[in-house]
Write a protein that holds these residues in place. Sequence first.
Motif, short mmCIF file in Angstrom:
data_model
loop_
_atom_site.label_atom_id
_atom_site.label_comp_id
_atom_site.label_asym_id
_atom_site.label_seq_id
_atom_site.Cartn_x
_atom_site.Cartn_y
_atom_site.Cartn_z
N ILE B 191 0.85 -1.18 0.00
CA ILE B 191 0.00 0.00 0.00
C ILE B 191 0.89 1.24 0.00
O ILE B 191 1.03 1.93 1.01
N ASP B 192 1.47 1.52 -1.13
CA ASP B 192 2.31 2.71 -1.25
C ASP B 192 2.34 3.10 -2.72
O ASP B 192 3.16 2.61 -3.49
N GLU B 193 1.43 3.97 -3.09
CA GLU B 193 1.26 4.36 -4.48
C GLU B 193 2.52 5.00 -5.03
O GLU B 193 2.89 4.78 -6.17
N GLY B 194 3.17 5.81 -4.20
CA GLY B 194 4.41 6.44 -4.65
C GLY B 194 5.40 5.37 -5.06
O GLY B 194 6.06 5.46 -6.09
N HIS B 195 5.48 4.32 -4.28
CA HIS B 195 6.39 3.22 -4.59
C HIS B 195 6.03 2.53 -5.89
O HIS B 195 6.85 2.40 -6.79
N PHE B 196 4.79 2.04 -6.01
CA PHE B 196 4.55 1.19 -7.18
C PHE B 196 4.33 1.97 -8.47
O PHE B 196 4.57 1.44 -9.55
N ILE B 197 3.94 3.23 -8.36
CA ILE B 197 3.91 4.02 -9.60
C ILE B 197 5.35 4.31 -10.01
O ILE B 197 5.70 4.27 -11.19
N ILE B 221 -2.97 10.40 -4.82
CA ILE B 221 -2.32 11.58 -4.27
C ILE B 221 -0.93 11.21 -3.75
O ILE B 221 0.00 11.99 -3.84
N TYR B 222 -0.81 9.99 -3.24
CA TYR B 222 0.48 9.54 -2.74
C TYR B 222 1.51 9.39 -3.84
O TYR B 222 2.70 9.25 -3.57
N GLY B 223 1.05 9.34 -5.09
CA GLY B 223 2.00 9.14 -6.18
C GLY B 223 2.11 10.34 -7.10
O GLY B 223 2.50 10.20 -8.25
N MET B 224 1.77 11.52 -6.60
CA MET B 224 1.76 12.69 -7.47
C MET B 224 3.12 12.95 -8.10
O MET B 224 3.22 13.29 -9.28
N ALA B 225 4.18 12.81 -7.34
CA ALA B 225 5.51 13.07 -7.90
C ALA B 225 5.80 12.11 -9.05
O ALA B 225 6.34 12.48 -10.08
#
Lengths: 329, 469
Positions: B191-197, B221-225
């Motif tokens: 559960i870490d969108e930043g990670h898997f995106i 939102i967690y993967g915006m970057a």
Amino acid sequence: MKKITKQTYLDWYKDMLFWRKFEDKLASVYIQQKVRGFLHLYNGQEAILAGALHAMDLSKDKMITAYRNHVQPIGMGEDPKKVMAELYGKATGTSKGMGGSMHIFSKEFGFYGGHGIVGGQIPLGAGIAFGDKYKGSDGVTLTCFGDGAARQGSLHEAFNMAMLWKLPVIFIVENNGYAMGTSVERTANHQDIWKLGLGYEMPCGPVDAMNPIKVAEAVDEAIQRARRGDGPTFLEMKTYRYRGHSMSDAQHYRTKDEVEEYRKIDPITQVLDIIKEKNYATEDEIDAINKEVKRMVKECEKFAEESPYPETQQLYDMVYEQEDYPFIS
Amino acid sequence: MLQVHTYRFNGHSPADPEHERGRKDEKAWARENQDPIKEFEAKYTASGVFTEDELKAARKEILADIKKAVKFADDSQMPPETLAKELEYPDVPDTDYNLKQPPAFADEVNARTISPDQMQNVQDHIAALREKAIAGEISVGDAINLAIHEEMLRDPTTTIHAEDLQAGSSYDIPKLTQQTYGTIRAADEIIDEGHFIGKALGEAMNGYRPIVELMNTNFGIYGMAEISSAGNTYATTGGQFDMPMTIIGAGGTAPNQALGAEHSQPLHAYVMGIPGLKICTASSPDAAYGITKSMIRDNGPCFLFCPVKMMKESKGEVDLDRCMPLNKAALLHEASQAAVDSRNAVTVLTYLHGVKEAQLSIDAIKEEGFDIDLIELRSLKPLDMETIEKSLVRTNKLCILDESTKTGGVGASISARVSEELFDLLDAPVKRLCMDDAPVPYATTMEKAVVKRGDDLVQGVFDLCTKKW
């Protein structure tokens, strides 16, 4: 830590039973659509809260957690009627109907929510502790999250800074084995989540969280460490949830047999067995507790049912502090 | 993991002299005592591997090479002004994805990586879904799943990532993928969108075509970057690296969904401004299917939003095996000529849950004596101004039923463009029925006020046609 006495057991039994029945009641009114949206229930994990509360000093210690958050504020002193009213979306709720199930807050009793985004609360918890350290209070913040949240980058960020500044925070992972529908085995090369603390040289370790005594002892040690100014601790509460992740969980990822196995070590049953074994209460007295719990739950339901819904205007009045802010209707 | 101890002689960058206060002596010492080149020279001349003259000659050669490089850079032309726009997308907006050729190795790789049992299983699954599609009974979630399987078999470089993937995630979008394609190609995610995106970014740069399913798009939102990085990749690398990433999620804000503020935010509005993204919405199984297929085949980053409370809806026939364009809106209902002639027709633009809300209010609108050209935007970026224009020519009045906020929302962007490019067609200001600038509350009574719905549309059309603005 306060001694664990006969009264402790009786209190634990009553509290854990009340939390269990409160959650069950929410499940049943959810099906009747009186509570809507998401609903995440704590059934099976009660010993974590019971044990932690025993070790805490509620006049100064704080707690923050994710969205499985109905009973923690109640344990810390909040009126359960107001919690149920919040779930019903009523104006008498803890957030006046603005938050719902995932956003229970109680500033008065030191409960900082109530957060919907997985792991979002971890840096917040470190921040609350930072505030206490800065103020010079010796309050401690319990920052709770699940095994799924343990994979968030923000955990590492918070661990690092908490150790650097020796923040008075206890990081607690409530490992119930499943991140929504995905088991810990599927997303990690090892299952000892507590070891994440080792890289930061943070005192860390596992706890048998179906037993409130073990929880109380572990949390107490961590609280003393934090109060002394020696910084954070990371505890892995090995627990289990008897219900699904949320009400819409079909639970295809685990067998009924597995759940049954864990029901055998139900924390409430464990405490009741000790009460019976040591004759801390008669059958009649236990019966009386059961009845009282039932009455309390009903009282909460009645209060929630009879409370009014919020006025629409409330939602605009709560966006900015400035009264009659011109850019909102 | 290796921790390499090194030193840097200059500042972090030339732009921050402040960082270097107090490091002057340290830097001088480092230049003397920590210079790997100096050490190399000293060591290998002392041991006789090289002579001083050999090193001198090498230095001369290196300086000449550097001079050449600088001359090349100085003499080279500046890039043409148009390049930035040209490099926005690897595939132009009006690409016909039906014409894209599948890789020649597909059959061979499939035979090697999918067992006969697995293949039989997935073909049965596909056949069952296709039957449902033909019968007009396939849900939005299943339609996407069908498109995904078809494309993953067509091109073995297609991968998929999702939380709870093996359990079908929330809407069965990745159903049966792990069981067919394996645990790496169809991966359960933390559960870490930043990670898997971010991981998908790397995968895509290394020759694969990742699909990322977000469950509820609020989590994006967690993967915006990372989403931003995906949008920039093709252009920033001068076109060297494609970014064939497809992100799919269920989002928007249904009227009365009671999910609380953190699960009701308009991520589609938040990412709309990110350059390089193609952004679409689909509120029906056929659009979900056709757009998913195209997005997977597109060589740039694409983002598909479906309505979170309509994932199990199943109305409409699906045009099987056809890829839909990623830059076209859909005219779902045309106002009658009579309404147009009597100036009682309005162009309504909407998307996500608004589509159903609008469709269900057409009767009430007609009863009032008005009518609408109902256009589902489908592509939020690039925007189909042509279809909007064609309709505005008829109606001269525009109403946007917008599932994003007043400030910074989708409707705001559209309204501005219409005003800039189609001003002469407007007989009235553009009417936006959008979410209020306030966190979406949980309680129904309050939520109703924030999120606009069918009733508001009926009122909006009435107001526009009776000159109330």
